[in-house]
Design a protein around this motif. Sequence first.
Motif, short mmCIF file in Angstrom:
data_model
loop_
_atom_site.label_atom_id
_atom_site.label_comp_id
_atom_site.label_asym_id
_atom_site.label_seq_id
_atom_site.Cartn_x
_atom_site.Cartn_y
_atom_site.Cartn_z
N ASN A 95 0.86 -1.18 0.00
CA ASN A 95 0.00 0.00 0.00
C ASN A 95 0.90 1.23 0.00
OD1 ASN A 95 -2.15 1.69 0.12
ND2 ASN A 95 -2.84 1.07 2.14
N ALA A 101 -6.04 2.52 -2.44
CA ALA A 101 -7.18 2.37 -1.53
C ALA A 101 -8.37 3.19 -2.02
CB ALA A 101 -6.78 2.80 -0.12
N LYS A 102 -8.13 4.37 -2.54
CA LYS A 102 -9.22 5.22 -3.04
C LYS A 102 -9.93 4.55 -4.21
CE LYS A 102 -10.09 9.90 -4.70
NZ LYS A 102 -9.49 11.17 -5.08
N LEU A 104 -10.09 1.26 -4.86
CA LEU A 104 -10.82 0.09 -4.38
C LEU A 104 -12.09 0.48 -3.63
CD1 LEU A 104 -7.93 -2.21 -3.19
CD2 LEU A 104 -9.46 -2.61 -5.10
N ARG A 105 -12.03 1.54 -2.86
CA ARG A 105 -13.21 1.97 -2.11
C ARG A 105 -14.27 2.63 -2.99
NH1 ARG A 105 -9.32 3.87 2.45
NH2 ARG A 105 -9.37 2.05 3.81
N SER A 106 -13.88 3.12 -4.16
CA SER A 106 -14.84 3.81 -5.03
C SER A 106 -15.71 2.85 -5.83
CB SER A 106 -14.10 4.74 -5.99
OG SER A 106 -13.36 3.99 -6.93
N ASP A 137 -13.52 -9.51 -2.85
CA ASP A 137 -13.25 -8.84 -1.59
C ASP A 137 -11.89 -8.16 -1.66
OD1 ASP A 137 -13.68 -8.01 1.01
OD2 ASP A 137 -13.06 -9.90 1.93
N HIS A 138 -11.69 -7.18 -0.81
CA HIS A 138 -10.38 -6.55 -0.66
C HIS A 138 -10.20 -6.15 0.79
CE1 HIS A 138 -13.06 -3.12 -1.49
NE2 HIS A 138 -12.27 -2.45 -0.67
N ASP A 139 -8.95 -6.17 1.24
CA ASP A 139 -8.61 -5.81 2.60
C ASP A 139 -7.48 -4.79 2.53
OD1 ASP A 139 -8.55 -5.87 5.41
OD2 ASP A 139 -6.96 -7.38 5.40
N ILE A 140 -7.71 -3.63 3.10
CA ILE A 140 -6.74 -2.54 3.05
C ILE A 140 -6.20 -2.30 4.45
CG2 ILE A 140 -6.38 -0.13 2.44
CD1 ILE A 140 -8.89 -0.41 0.63
#
Length: 174
Positions: A95, A101-102, A104-106, A137-140
């Motif tokens: 990361n 992260a932005k 993936l979250r969008s 799924d994703h884990d940040i």
Amino acid sequence: MRRYSFPARQAHRGEFSDEEFAVLFIIEHPDMDKTIRLSSHPTHDLSFDPPMWATYSTWRTANPTVDPFVYLPMETNLPSDQEDAPASGNIIVVNSTPQIAKLLRSVIDQATLHFAMVRAASPDLIEMQMSDLLVIDHDITAGEVTIEFSREPTEFEMDPEGVMTKERFPGMHR
């Protein structure tokens, strides 16, 4: 049983082999302007300032110099080709920027992922590939981003498939 080329089998069986493999990923989503094309191996220099590397392959592209697979340091667990094992895997990347992260979250809907394993010396020869996997799924965390992918879950399949006609289900129509 999966079939590999003779040089790939030699490299896999060799105790000390200089043959290296690259995994190429394509991540697509209708909300993204451009597909994400990643490589696990720094095959060629893409730019010097900032330093970037890429793998040029004709897999799923007409012009590899326009659409290269950009190298990103990663770990990956690829799906197995065994019948009793699920076709799921993951990508683990550092990361390093907040843009990962932005992005993936969008995304709300599931993205589609395709991957191919190639030899770094000949990236146009596909040793293994899987298409139309879903990013499930994703884990940040502060240090890394894990992206999980799999085939479409069996819960979404029709059960039983089709219509219950006399020809398809003779035991029900006596």
